[in-house]
Design a protein around this motif. Structure first.
Motif, PDB file in Angstrom:
ATOM      1  N   GLU A 260      49.069 -23.190  59.905  1.00 26.88           N
ATOM      2  CA  GLU A 260      48.502 -22.979  58.576  1.00 26.88           C
ATOM      3  C   GLU A 260      47.225 -22.164  58.747  1.00 26.88           C
ATOM      4  O   GLU A 260      46.329 -22.561  59.493  1.00 26.88           O
ATOM      5  CB  GLU A 260      48.198 -24.324  57.931  1.00 26.88           C
ATOM      6  N   LEU A 261      47.152 -21.037  58.079  1.00 21.85           N
ATOM      7  CA  LEU A 261      45.992 -20.162  58.200  1.00 21.85           C
ATOM      8  C   LEU A 261      44.771 -20.782  57.534  1.00 21.85           C
ATOM      9  O   LEU A 261      44.815 -21.164  56.368  1.00 21.85           O
ATOM     10  CB  LEU A 261      46.284 -18.800  57.567  1.00 21.85           C
ATOM     11  N   VAL A 262      43.694 -20.895  58.288  1.00 18.36           N
ATOM     12  CA  VAL A 262      42.415 -21.342  57.753  1.00 18.36           C
ATOM     13  C   VAL A 262      41.558 -20.115  57.438  1.00 18.36           C
ATOM     14  O   VAL A 262      40.942 -20.019  56.374  1.00 18.36           O
ATOM     15  CB  VAL A 262      41.691 -22.276  58.750  1.00 18.36           C
ATOM     16  N   GLU A 263      41.548 -19.164  58.378  1.00 16.54           N
ATOM     17  CA  GLU A 263      40.749 -17.948  58.201  1.00 16.54           C
ATOM     18  C   GLU A 263      41.284 -16.863  59.113  1.00 16.54           C
ATOM     19  O   GLU A 263      41.663 -17.133  60.248  1.00 16.54           O
ATOM     20  CB  GLU A 263      39.286 -18.240  58.555  1.00 16.54           C
ATOM     21  N   MET A 264      41.310 -15.632  58.611  1.00 15.93           N
ATOM     22  CA  MET A 264      41.665 -14.471  59.423  1.00 15.93           C
ATOM     23  C   MET A 264      40.383 -13.687  59.680  1.00 15.93           C
ATOM     24  O   MET A 264      39.644 -13.381  58.739  1.00 15.93           O
ATOM     25  CB  MET A 264      42.679 -13.586  58.706  1.00 15.93           C
ATOM     26  N   ARG A 265      40.142 -13.383  60.949  1.00 14.02           N
ATOM     27  CA  ARG A 265      38.962 -12.593  61.317  1.00 14.02           C
ATOM     28  C   ARG A 265      39.413 -11.301  61.979  1.00 14.02           C
ATOM     29  O   ARG A 265      40.415 -11.258  62.684  1.00 14.02           O
ATOM     30  CB  ARG A 265      38.066 -13.367  62.279  1.00 14.02           C
ATOM     31  N   LEU A 266      38.642 -10.242  61.765  1.00 14.17           N
ATOM     32  CA  LEU A 266      38.901  -8.930  62.345  1.00 14.17           C
ATOM     33  C   LEU A 266      37.846  -8.669  63.402  1.00 14.17           C
ATOM     34  O   LEU A 266      36.672  -8.993  63.195  1.00 14.17           O
ATOM     35  CB  LEU A 266      38.800  -7.836  61.285  1.00 14.17           C
ATOM     36  N   ASP A 267      38.232  -8.055  64.515  1.00 17.60           N
ATOM     37  CA  ASP A 267      37.204  -7.698  65.496  1.00 17.60           C
ATOM     38  C   ASP A 267      36.491  -6.425  65.036  1.00 17.60           C
ATOM     39  O   ASP A 267      36.889  -5.788  64.055  1.00 17.60           O
ATOM     40  CB  ASP A 267      37.794  -7.585  66.901  1.00 17.60           C
ATOM     41  N   CYS A 268      35.458  -6.048  65.768  1.00 14.88           N
ATOM     42  CA  CYS A 268      34.597  -4.937  65.356  1.00 14.88           C
ATOM     43  C   CYS A 268      35.332  -3.605  65.274  1.00 14.88           C
ATOM     44  O   CYS A 268      34.964  -2.740  64.474  1.00 14.88           O
ATOM     45  CB  CYS A 268      33.397  -4.825  66.299  1.00 14.88           C
ATOM     46  N   ASP A 269      36.379  -3.415  66.076  1.00 14.45           N
ATOM     47  CA  ASP A 269      37.148  -2.177  66.044  1.00 14.45           C
ATOM     48  C   ASP A 269      38.339  -2.232  65.093  1.00 14.45           C
ATOM     49  O   ASP A 269      39.077  -1.262  64.972  1.00 14.45           O
ATOM     50  CB  ASP A 269      37.663  -1.843  67.453  1.00 14.45           C
ATOM     51  N   ARG A 270      38.563  -3.394  64.483  1.00 14.09           N
ATOM     52  CA  ARG A 270      39.668  -3.610  63.545  1.00 14.09           C
ATOM     53  C   ARG A 270      41.029  -3.440  64.207  1.00 14.09           C
ATOM     54  O   ARG A 270      42.004  -3.111  63.562  1.00 14.09           O
ATOM     55  CB  ARG A 270      39.543  -2.707  62.309  1.00 14.09           C
ATOM     56  N   ASP A 271      41.091  -3.705  65.544  1.00 14.33           N
ATOM     57  CA  ASP A 271      42.357  -3.550  66.245  1.00 14.33           C
ATOM     58  C   ASP A 271      42.855  -4.846  66.889  1.00 14.33           C
ATOM     59  O   ASP A 271      43.809  -4.834  67.667  1.00 14.33           O
ATOM     60  CB  ASP A 271      42.293  -2.425  67.282  1.00 14.33           C
ATOM     61  N   THR A 272      42.219  -5.955  66.570  1.00 15.03           N
ATOM     62  CA  THR A 272      42.647  -7.279  67.031  1.00 15.03           C
ATOM     63  C   THR A 272      42.300  -8.288  65.951  1.00 15.03           C
ATOM     64  O   THR A 272      41.230  -8.204  65.343  1.00 15.03           O
ATOM     65  CB  THR A 272      41.942  -7.673  68.351  1.00 15.03           C
ATOM     66  N   LEU A 273      43.205  -9.254  65.753  1.00 17.82           N
ATOM     67  CA  LEU A 273      42.969 -10.316  64.775  1.00 17.82           C
ATOM     68  C   LEU A 273      42.728 -11.639  65.482  1.00 17.82           C
ATOM     69  O   LEU A 273      43.338 -11.919  66.518  1.00 17.82           O
ATOM     70  CB  LEU A 273      44.177 -10.467  63.851  1.00 17.82           C
TER      71      LEU A 273
ATOM     72  N   PRO B 182      47.502  -7.026  67.993  1.00 16.65           N
ATOM     73  CA  PRO B 182      47.512  -8.352  68.610  1.00 16.65           C
ATOM     74  C   PRO B 182      46.796  -9.367  67.722  1.00 16.65           C
ATOM     75  O   PRO B 182      45.778  -9.061  67.091  1.00 16.65           O
ATOM     76  CB  PRO B 182      46.768  -8.159  69.938  1.00 16.65           C
ATOM     77  N   ALA B 183      47.355 -10.578  67.691  1.00 14.11           N
ATOM     78  CA  ALA B 183      46.796 -11.658  66.882  1.00 14.11           C
ATOM     79  C   ALA B 183      46.639 -12.893  67.762  1.00 14.11           C
ATOM     80  O   ALA B 183      47.623 -13.418  68.288  1.00 14.11           O
ATOM     81  CB  ALA B 183      47.702 -11.953  65.697  1.00 14.11           C
TER      82      ALA B 183
END
Length: 118
Positions: free
Chosen positions: A70-83, A17-18
């Motif tokens: 337009e992408l400014v920044e991509m962040r990952l959650d702590c479990d790396r299963d959601t953006l 999921p993003a």
């Protein structure tokens, strides 16, 4: 350290999921799905690309409507299963013509439309 989309935790269908969030206002705009290639395309082009579960095809946000992200920044959650995709949104994010897909609230047990189409 370089980032490899394969290191994310995808579901059994190969999707993650993003959440798209306006980078200036912090408003949550929408939720969609990405696979590893959509993540890679987004990082390469700077324009957010999702995976359409219904069409089984890539979907570059705004390619037909002009309502690009337009992408400014991509962040990952702590479990790396959601953006979390921090974006610059042009026009409405929702296919209904609203700024956000989250235009219905539940208040006092009833659904209330809190945002009209733009």
């Amino acid at each position: 350290m370089s980032f490899d989309p394969a290191t994310l935790r995808y579901d059994a269908r190969g999707l993650i999921p993003a959440i798209a969030q306006d980078a200036e206002t912090d408003e949550v705009l929408m939720l969609a799905w990405m696979n590893a290639e959509a993540v890679a395309r987004t990082l390469e082009t700077g324009r957010v690309t999702y995976w359409s579960r219904s069409r089984q095809a890539f979907w570059e946000k705004g390619a037909t409507s002009g309502h690009v992200q337009e992408l400014v920044e991509m962040r990952l959650d702590c479990d790396r299963d959601t953006l979390l995709l921090r974006v610059r949104q042009t026009g409405p994010a929702c296919h209904t013509g609203r700024r956000s897909c989250f235009y219905t609230a539940v208040r006092d047990g009833a659904e209330v439309e809190i945002m009209a189409p733009g």
